[in-house]
Write an enzyme that holds these catalytic residues in place. Structure first.
Site, mmCIF file in Angstrom:
data_model
loop_
_atom_site.group_PDB
_atom_site.id
_atom_site.type_symbol
_atom_site.label_atom_id
_atom_site.label_comp_id
_atom_site.label_asym_id
_atom_site.label_seq_id
_atom_site.Cartn_x
_atom_site.Cartn_y
_atom_site.Cartn_z
ATOM 1 N N ARG A 180 -60.363 89.394 -14.588
ATOM 2 C CA ARG A 180 -59.191 88.606 -15.182
ATOM 3 C C ARG A 180 -57.955 89.027 -14.335
ATOM 4 O O ARG A 180 -57.067 88.574 -14.041
ATOM 5 C CB ARG A 180 -58.933 88.949 -16.639
ATOM 6 C CG ARG A 180 -59.666 88.191 -17.417
ATOM 7 C CD ARG A 180 -59.502 88.115 -18.781
ATOM 8 N NE ARG A 180 -58.288 87.468 -19.113
ATOM 9 C CZ ARG A 180 -57.091 87.944 -20.044
ATOM 10 N NH1 ARG A 180 -57.202 89.227 -20.537
ATOM 11 N NH2 ARG A 180 -55.972 87.318 -20.044
ATOM 12 N N ARG A 181 -57.791 90.483 -14.236
ATOM 13 C CA ARG A 181 -56.567 91.097 -13.671
ATOM 14 C C ARG A 181 -56.500 91.898 -12.342
ATOM 15 O O ARG A 181 -55.474 92.227 -11.962
ATOM 16 C CB ARG A 181 -56.258 92.119 -14.833
ATOM 17 C CG ARG A 181 -55.575 91.202 -15.992
ATOM 18 C CD ARG A 181 -54.341 90.566 -15.876
ATOM 19 N NE ARG A 181 -53.906 89.932 -16.910
ATOM 20 C CZ ARG A 181 -53.931 88.493 -16.920
ATOM 21 N NH1 ARG A 181 -54.387 87.547 -16.002
ATOM 22 N NH2 ARG A 181 -53.424 87.732 -18.003
ATOM 23 N N LYS A 199 -63.818 83.785 -23.342
ATOM 24 C CA LYS A 199 -63.513 85.138 -22.655
ATOM 25 C C LYS A 199 -64.058 86.190 -23.465
ATOM 26 O O LYS A 199 -64.248 87.227 -23.059
ATOM 27 C CB LYS A 199 -61.899 85.294 -22.728
ATOM 28 C CG LYS A 199 -61.269 84.443 -21.600
ATOM 29 C CD LYS A 199 -59.668 84.507 -21.601
ATOM 30 C CE LYS A 199 -59.172 83.583 -20.662
ATOM 31 N NZ LYS A 199 -57.560 83.331 -20.788
ATOM 32 N N GLN A 240 -55.399 73.376 -24.378
ATOM 33 C CA GLN A 240 -56.518 73.455 -25.305
ATOM 34 C C GLN A 240 -57.428 74.482 -25.095
ATOM 35 O O GLN A 240 -58.011 75.225 -26.200
ATOM 36 C CB GLN A 240 -57.392 72.005 -25.301
ATOM 37 C CG GLN A 240 -58.214 71.777 -26.432
ATOM 38 C CD GLN A 240 -57.414 71.904 -27.817
ATOM 39 O OE1 GLN A 240 -56.360 71.447 -28.032
ATOM 40 N NE2 GLN A 240 -57.995 72.409 -28.843
ATOM 41 N N GLU A 300 -53.376 77.203 -10.697
ATOM 42 C CA GLU A 300 -54.113 78.356 -11.331
ATOM 43 C C GLU A 300 -55.178 79.132 -10.503
ATOM 44 O O GLU A 300 -55.763 78.420 -9.645
ATOM 45 C CB GLU A 300 -54.764 77.974 -12.611
ATOM 46 C CG GLU A 300 -55.441 79.393 -13.233
ATOM 47 C CD GLU A 300 -54.626 80.417 -13.636
ATOM 48 O OE1 GLU A 300 -53.973 81.029 -12.655
ATOM 49 O OE2 GLU A 300 -54.123 80.749 -14.725
ATOM 50 N N HIS A 311 -47.022 76.812 -17.755
ATOM 51 C CA HIS A 311 -47.295 75.795 -18.525
ATOM 52 C C HIS A 311 -47.402 76.194 -20.250
ATOM 53 O O HIS A 311 -47.811 77.353 -20.484
ATOM 54 C CB HIS A 311 -48.595 75.011 -18.180
ATOM 55 C CG HIS A 311 -49.778 75.705 -18.288
ATOM 56 N ND1 HIS A 311 -50.569 75.812 -19.443
ATOM 57 C CD2 HIS A 311 -50.458 76.352 -17.263
ATOM 58 C CE1 HIS A 311 -51.487 76.915 -19.212
ATOM 59 N NE2 HIS A 311 -51.417 77.230 -17.955
ATOM 60 N N ASN A 320 -51.550 83.033 -13.131
ATOM 61 C CA ASN A 320 -51.871 83.892 -12.029
ATOM 62 C C ASN A 320 -51.237 83.212 -10.812
ATOM 63 O O ASN A 320 -50.977 84.132 -9.955
ATOM 64 C CB ASN A 320 -53.440 83.776 -11.845
ATOM 65 C CG ASN A 320 -54.174 84.782 -12.788
ATOM 66 O OD1 ASN A 320 -54.155 86.066 -12.701
ATOM 67 N ND2 ASN A 320 -55.065 84.198 -13.665
#
Length: 247
Positions: free
Chosen positions: A114-115, A98, A13, A87, A9, A184
């Protein structure tokens, strides 16, 4: 040869505010709307045509898809929405900035949240207003299906059955498909398609609003994949995604 287009996407915001979003239903920013429009125009200019489309049930993906199809004069094609394309659920991190989270917990911990492939963030309590059980769009799901948090491994586990049972058969049947989803959920699919290891997936960053094209053989194995558009802009966008969780 078959083609599949994946599209994260446009900027939301909360992407703009550098906040963990997950399943919170945040809309596109003004920049995100422009990214979606540009993606649609780029796909049209490059001669792409679609027979059907898939999106998550979150408005930032749905609005991106609407905009792309509008630009391409394809708003009439069938669109299927599924929570399985949502997501990854960021649990109790949803809504937090973050950078501030990295300052509190350290860059390394936030990078893991996060990863990493199999370490989920702290979970939401079941009575938390942000828990998906409070949202009527998920009313048909069982308690076992509703996540309070997810790691990428969990996202793969919910996405891949939908890929195999619903999307892949359409591509095998010759349908030209676009999937508009999230950083993700798309990483989950790319991991599967490209057979990326659990360790190497940490380094994969998918930018907002840039179409990723897969050319697939008859068994849906990738022949090659590439992003459309300016490659320097792509590199900057990927680097920006990588930096989001740093103090």
């Amino acid at each position: 040869m078959k083609k599949l287009v994946l599209l994260r996407h446009g900027e939301s915001q909360w992407n703009r505010e550098n906040r963990f979003t997950g399943w919170v239903d945040i809309d596109l920013s003004e920049k995100g709307r422009e990214e979606a429009k540009a993606a649609g125009q780029l796909l049209k200019d490059e001669g792409f045509v679609f027979d059907m489309a898939y999106a998550s049930v979150l408005k930032r993906a749905i609005r991106t898809l609407w905009t792309v199809l509008d630009q391409m004069d394809l708003m009439w094609i069938p669109v299927t929405k599924s929570w399985r394309l949502n997501e990854r659920h960021y649990g109790a991190l949803q809504g937090l900035n973050k950078t501030e989270t990295a300052q509190r917990h350290g860059d390394e911990q936030v990078l893991i949240w996060r990863r990493s492939y199999d370490t989920p963030p702290p979970a939401l309590d079941a009575d938390d207003e942000r828990h998906p059980s409070k949202d009527r769009r998920y009313a048909a799901l069982t308690p076992e299906e509703l996540p309070a948090t997810e790691c990428l491994k969990d996202t793969v586990a919910r996405f891949l059955p939908y890929w195999h049972e619903t999307i892949a058969p359409q591509i095998m049947d010759g349908k030209r498909v676009i999937i508009t989803a999230h950083g993700n959920s798309l990483r989950a699919l790319v991991k599967y398609l490209d057979n990326i290891s659990d360790e190497d997936i940490v380094g994969l960053n998918i930018p907002t609003g840039i179409p990723l094209v897969y050319e697939l053989d008859d068994d849906l194995k990738p022949i090659r994949s590439y992003y459309l558009g300016d490659q320097e802009e792509l590199k900057k966008a990927q680097e920006a995604v990588a930096k989001q969780g740093k103090a």
